[in-house]
Design a protein around this motif. Sequence first.
Motif, PDB file in Angstrom:
ATOM      1  N   PRO A  50      48.905  30.059  35.933  1.00 28.69           N
ATOM      2  CA  PRO A  50      47.547  29.739  35.474  1.00 28.69           C
ATOM      3  C   PRO A  50      46.498  30.716  36.012  1.00 28.69           C
ATOM      4  O   PRO A  50      46.673  31.311  37.070  1.00 28.69           O
ATOM      5  N   SER A  51      45.431  30.869  35.251  1.00 24.16           N
ATOM      6  CA  SER A  51      44.316  31.734  35.660  1.00 24.16           C
ATOM      7  C   SER A  51      43.089  31.373  34.853  1.00 24.16           C
ATOM      8  O   SER A  51      43.191  31.056  33.666  1.00 24.16           O
ATOM      9  N   THR A  52      41.942  31.419  35.496  1.00 21.64           N
ATOM     10  CA  THR A  52      40.671  31.372  34.762  1.00 21.64           C
ATOM     11  C   THR A  52      40.023  32.751  34.819  1.00 21.64           C
ATOM     12  O   THR A  52      39.807  33.408  33.801  1.00 21.64           O
ATOM     13  N   ARG A  53      39.729  33.214  36.048  1.00 24.28           N
ATOM     14  CA  ARG A  53      38.955  34.439  36.223  1.00 24.28           C
ATOM     15  C   ARG A  53      39.699  35.705  35.811  1.00 24.28           C
ATOM     16  O   ARG A  53      39.159  36.536  35.081  1.00 24.28           O
ATOM     17  N   THR A  54      40.917  35.866  36.294  1.00 21.36           N
ATOM     18  CA  THR A  54      41.570  37.158  36.113  1.00 21.36           C
ATOM     19  C   THR A  54      41.848  37.422  34.633  1.00 21.36           C
ATOM     20  O   THR A  54      41.519  38.493  34.109  1.00 21.36           O
ATOM     21  N   ARG A 104      50.548  38.618  35.096  1.00 19.81           N
ATOM     22  CA  ARG A 104      50.596  37.762  36.302  1.00 19.81           C
ATOM     23  C   ARG A 104      51.905  36.996  36.263  1.00 19.81           C
ATOM     24  O   ARG A 104      52.307  36.490  35.203  1.00 19.81           O
ATOM     25  N   HIS A 132      47.492  41.173  44.669  1.00 20.48           N
ATOM     26  CA  HIS A 132      46.519  40.922  43.596  1.00 20.48           C
ATOM     27  C   HIS A 132      45.507  42.068  43.712  1.00 20.48           C
ATOM     28  O   HIS A 132      44.359  41.874  44.119  1.00 20.48           O
ATOM     29  N   GLN A 135      41.898  42.020  42.399  1.00 27.02           N
ATOM     30  CA  GLN A 135      41.042  41.130  43.191  1.00 27.02           C
ATOM     31  C   GLN A 135      40.604  41.845  44.474  1.00 27.02           C
ATOM     32  O   GLN A 135      39.437  41.761  44.876  1.00 27.02           O
ATOM     33  N   PRO A 265      38.246  33.766  46.651  1.00 30.99           N
ATOM     34  CA  PRO A 265      38.691  34.323  45.357  1.00 30.99           C
ATOM     35  C   PRO A 265      38.546  33.312  44.213  1.00 30.99           C
ATOM     36  O   PRO A 265      38.542  33.702  43.046  1.00 30.99           O
ATOM     37  N   LEU A 266      38.469  32.030  44.576  1.00 29.02           N
ATOM     38  CA  LEU A 266      38.411  30.913  43.631  1.00 29.02           C
ATOM     39  C   LEU A 266      39.748  30.834  42.865  1.00 29.02           C
ATOM     40  O   LEU A 266      40.377  31.860  42.696  1.00 29.02           O
ATOM     41  N   PRO A 267      40.191  29.678  42.427  1.00 30.50           N
ATOM     42  CA  PRO A 267      39.471  28.409  42.486  1.00 30.50           C
ATOM     43  C   PRO A 267      39.432  27.842  43.907  1.00 30.50           C
ATOM     44  O   PRO A 267      40.369  28.024  44.671  1.00 30.50           O
TER      45      PRO A 267
END
Length: 305
Positions: A50-54, A104, A132, A135, A265-267
């Motif tokens: 899972p990823s939101t930002r990347t 990823r 990463h 990041q 780095p979030l989340p």
Amino acid sequence: MPNIISASQFNKSEIEKILSRAKAVEESVQNGNVNQLLKNKIIACVFFEPSTRTRLSFETAALKLGAQVISAENAMENSSAHKGETIEDTTKILCSYADVVVIRHPAVGTLEKAAKVATKPLINAGDGNNQHPTQGLLDLYTIKKEHGRLDNLNIGFGGDLLNSRTLKSLVPLLRLYEGNKFYFISPKELQLPREFVKDLKDQGVLLEELRSLEEKLPELDVLYMTRVQKERFTNPIDYEKVKDLFVLKKEHLRNMKKNAIIMHPLPKINEIELEVDSDPRAAYFRQAQNGLYIRMVLLLYVLGL
Ligand code: CP
């Protein structure tokens, strides 16, 4: 063909060029005059975790530069990996469709395997608890923007250091700059792998390992908090034991420097109290925004543009 696999692959001169270009790219985005340098290019973003930002910042970066995007999220289920296809075969196919492939994957070393068969540039968007690198670079850009320098900083990392691929990407970049000192703050169960610490010590890096978040707070220029990574635990009871041991609270902020920054780095889940978000030193949403500019630069970098 330049791939981006690990933060350690970059020398200081390359890093300086990337950071300086990110500043120019950021200005072009703010002014609405981005050069469409990736027109007619296709960027593949294939995420087996899972990823939101990347993922979404890579896709935004590609679109801003005029590229088109093909994308697979939840690829462990929704790609033919689910049927048993190897990463090597998947990579060969992706390289026959796209000009750059961003991957990823939960398994450490996946990008090295993929790079052996790739015919197009690959970018590591995170492999397990290993690396990463994009990041790491966006974190470096954030520190440069916030502090105006990358040297002579006291940098504390707090939380799940064992599983933090972002720490393992940022530290090799920051250690290239003079006078930085690292404080690694975690419970013993989540401390950094011994070989990682030994390598840093062998390189002459200044570091201390600590068990209490409070102890060094007044000295830090950067506090980099990390999430306890539930998905990396094999036993849920072990996760429950450590998940709330390190929480940055509003009351801690009184003991921090006025110009310190708090990064993540979030989340984020429980490790930073919600009230901290409104403190100007909380830099994590600005940090995530910086990912867009760095990833625009890195797409151009791997294509030699
Ligand atoms: N920082 C980071 O990698 O966030 P995502 O997992 O949302 O991509």
